[in-house]
Enzyme design. Structure first.
Site, PDB file in Angstrom:
ATOM      1  N   CYS A  16       0.811  -1.226   0.000  1.00  0.00           N
ATOM      2  CA  CYS A  16       0.000   0.000   0.000  1.00  0.00           C
ATOM      3  C   CYS A  16       0.845   1.277   0.000  1.00  0.00           C
ATOM      4  O   CYS A  16       0.347   2.342  -0.344  1.00  0.00           O
ATOM      5  CB  CYS A  16      -0.925   0.016   1.199  1.00  0.00           C
ATOM      6  SG  CYS A  16      -1.972  -1.431   1.272  1.00  0.00           S
ATOM      7  N   HIS A  34      -3.470   6.610   3.948  1.00  0.00           N
ATOM      8  CA  HIS A  34      -3.872   5.394   3.244  1.00  0.00           C
ATOM      9  C   HIS A  34      -5.241   4.970   3.785  1.00  0.00           C
ATOM     10  O   HIS A  34      -5.473   4.981   4.992  1.00  0.00           O
ATOM     11  CB  HIS A  34      -2.823   4.303   3.487  1.00  0.00           C
ATOM     12  CG  HIS A  34      -3.235   2.974   2.967  1.00  0.00           C
ATOM     13  ND1 HIS A  34      -3.804   2.813   1.726  1.00  0.00           N
ATOM     14  CD2 HIS A  34      -3.177   1.728   3.520  1.00  0.00           C
ATOM     15  CE1 HIS A  34      -4.077   1.534   1.537  1.00  0.00           C
ATOM     16  NE2 HIS A  34      -3.709   0.860   2.610  1.00  0.00           N
ATOM     17  N   ASN A  61     -10.230  -0.335   0.568  1.00  0.00           N
ATOM     18  CA  ASN A  61      -8.774  -0.211   0.535  1.00  0.00           C
ATOM     19  C   ASN A  61      -8.291  -0.523  -0.881  1.00  0.00           C
ATOM     20  O   ASN A  61      -8.342  -1.670  -1.318  1.00  0.00           O
ATOM     21  CB  ASN A  61      -8.168  -1.193   1.548  1.00  0.00           C
ATOM     22  CG  ASN A  61      -6.653  -1.164   1.570  1.00  0.00           C
ATOM     23  OD1 ASN A  61      -6.019  -0.532   0.723  1.00  0.00           O
ATOM     24  ND2 ASN A  61      -6.057  -1.855   2.524  1.00  0.00           N
TER      25      ASN A  61
END
Ligand code: ACO
Length: 335
Positions: free
Chosen positions: A115, A255, A285
Site C-alpha cells: 500500500c 492510506h 482499501n
C-alpha cells in the site's frame, strides 16, 4: 547550480464502474453491512470488469494526469508504477504502461511495497528530479487486488477495491514539491500480510490451488496495531525533515485501509479528523492507488487547493511505511 524542485502538475484517477456494496456481499458471505461499516467504515468498493487489467486501469489514470498537466506522453522521461497486483509477475506492469503511452524507450519501473508503493514511487521520482536527471516523471499507483482475494475469506475480501491514480511531476526552479519524507520497512514482520504461494518460495501447483494459498492472507489485528503505532512517529520525522509542524499542513491524506486506523492516527497526532481526507466508505482499501485516488478526487472537486501543503501517510505489506510532506504547486512558469 540552480536547485531543482518537482511540482505536481497533473493528476488523474480511474475506478472501474462496477460497484459491489456490503449488502451485495451478504448474499455470498457470512458477513453483514453492519459488521463491515462498524469495523472498517467501508460501504462499497469498485471491482474491475473481466476486460480490465492492472495496466489498462493505470493507463486510464495516466492519460487523465497527462491531460491535466497538458503534457504529451512523448515528453515523459520516466514512468514509475507502484503495484502489488500486476498483470504478470513478469513483464513488469510499468513496461506495459510505457508501451501504451509512448513509442520512446524511456525507463519504466515497477515499485512493489504494498500500500505504500505510491509514496515510495513519489519519493523516488523526486530524487531523479532533484539530481537533474529527469524533468517529466509519471508516477502511478494502481491495484487490481480483487483478482488476488479469496472471495470465500470474509476477513480479507470485504476490505479491498480496485482503482488507479496517477500524477505528473515536473522539474521547476520554484520551491515546491517534496519537502520531507520518512520511509521504512519492518521485514521481520512480513508474514502479517502475505500471498504465501505463487512465488519462488512456494511455486504454484495443485496443492496450492487446494489450499487457496495463492490469495492474500492477512493478520488484521497485527496490521492494525502496526498502522496505529507508526503513523505519528513517521509523520513527525517527515515534518522535521521538511522544517514544518503539523499546523503547516492543510490536509492529511492517509492510506484508506480502515476508518478506525485513520481516527486513531488523528487522535495520536492531535489533528482534527476534519483535516484528514477520507473516502474509504466509497472505495474500500485500494492499496497503492488509495492516496493518488484521494488526491486526484479532492483536487478535482476543489477541496484540496493546488497551493496546499499535504501530508501523505501510508503503511502496508512488508511491513512498510511511508510519510511525505508535499507542497502542491501546479503552475509552471519558470521552465
Ligand atoms: N464479517 C463478519 N464477521 C467477520 C468478518 C466479516 N467480514 N471478518 C471477520 N469477522 C469476524 C472474525 O471471524 C471474528 O470472529 P470471532 O471473534 O468469532 O473469531 C470477529 O469478526 C472479530 O475479528 P477481528 O479480526 O478481531 O476484527 P477486528 O476488529 O480486528 O477487525 C479488520 C478486522 C477489519 C481486518 C481489522 O483488523 C483491520 O482493518 N486491520 C488492518 C488491516 C489493514 O489495514 N490492512 C492494510 C494493509 S493491506 C496491504 O498492504 C495490501
Amino acid at each position: 547550480m540552480t536547485r531543482l524542485y518537482g511540482a505536481i502538475t497533473g493528476w488523474g484517477a480511474y475506478v472501474p464502474p462496477h460497484i459491489v456494496t456490503n449488502h451485495d456481499l451478504e448474499a455470498t458471505l457470512d458477513t453483514s453491512d453492519e459488521w463491515i461499516v462498524q469495523r472498517t467504515g467501508i460501504r462499497q468498493r469498485h471491482i474491475a470488469g473481466a476486460d480490465e487489467t492492472t495496466s489498462t486501469m493505470a493507463i486510464k489514470a495516466s492519460l487523465a494526469a497527462l491531460a491535466q498537466a497538458n503534457l504529451p506522453a512523448t515528453e515523459l522521461d520516466l514512468i514509475l508504477v507502484a503495484t502489488s497486483s500486476p498483470d504478470y509477475l513478469t513483464p513488469p506492469a510499468s513496461s506495459l504502461v510505457q508501451a501504451a503511452l509512448t513509442p520512446h524507450h524511456i525507463p519504466a519501473m515497477t515499485i512493489v511495497t504494498g500500500c505504500t508503493g505510491f509514496v515510495y514511487a513519489l519519493v523516488t521520482a523526486y530524487q531523479f528530479i532533484q539530481a537533474g536527471v529527469y524533468r517529466n516523471i509519471l508516477v502511478v499507483g494502481v491495484e487490481l487486488l480483487s483478482r488476488f482475494l479469496d472471495w470465500r475469506d470474509r476477513s480479507t475480501c470485504v476490505l479491498f477495491g480496485d482503482a488507479a491514480g496517477a500524477v505528473v511531476v515536473q522539474a521547476t526552479e520554484q520551491p515546491c514539491g517534496l519537502q520531507g519524507y520518512d520511509l521504512g520497512s519492518d521485514g521481520a514482520n512480513c508474514q502479517h500480510i502475505i500471498m504465501p504461494a505463487g512465488g519462488s518460495a512456494r511455486p504454484f501447483g495443485p496443492d496450492v490451488l487446494d489450499e487457496r494459498s495463492h490469495y492474500i492472507r492477512m493478520n488484521g489485528r497485527e496490521v492494525f496495531k502496526f498502522a496505529t503505532r507508526i503513523f505519528a512517529p513517521a509523520s513527525e520525522r517527515a515534518l522535521r525533515m521538511a522544517g514544518k509542524c503539523i499546523d503547516d499542513i492543510d490536509w492529511v491524506i492517509p492510506h484508506q485501509a480502515n476508518l478506525r486506523i485513520i481516527q486513531a492516527a488523528a487522535k495520536d497526532m492531535g489533528v482534527p479528523l476534519e483535516r484528514f481526507i477520507v473516502n474509504i466508505d466509497r472505495y474500500a482499501n485500494t492499496s497503492a492507488a488509495s492516496i493518488p485516488l484521494a488526491l486526484a478526487e479532492n483536487l478535482a472537486n476543489g477541496r484540496i487547493k493546488p497551493t496546499d501543503t499535504l501530508l501523505l501517510l501510508s503503511f502496508g505489506a512488508g511491513l512498510t511505511w511511508a510519510a511525505a510532506v508535499v507542497q502542491m504547486q501546479p503552475q509552471l512558469h519558470s521552465f
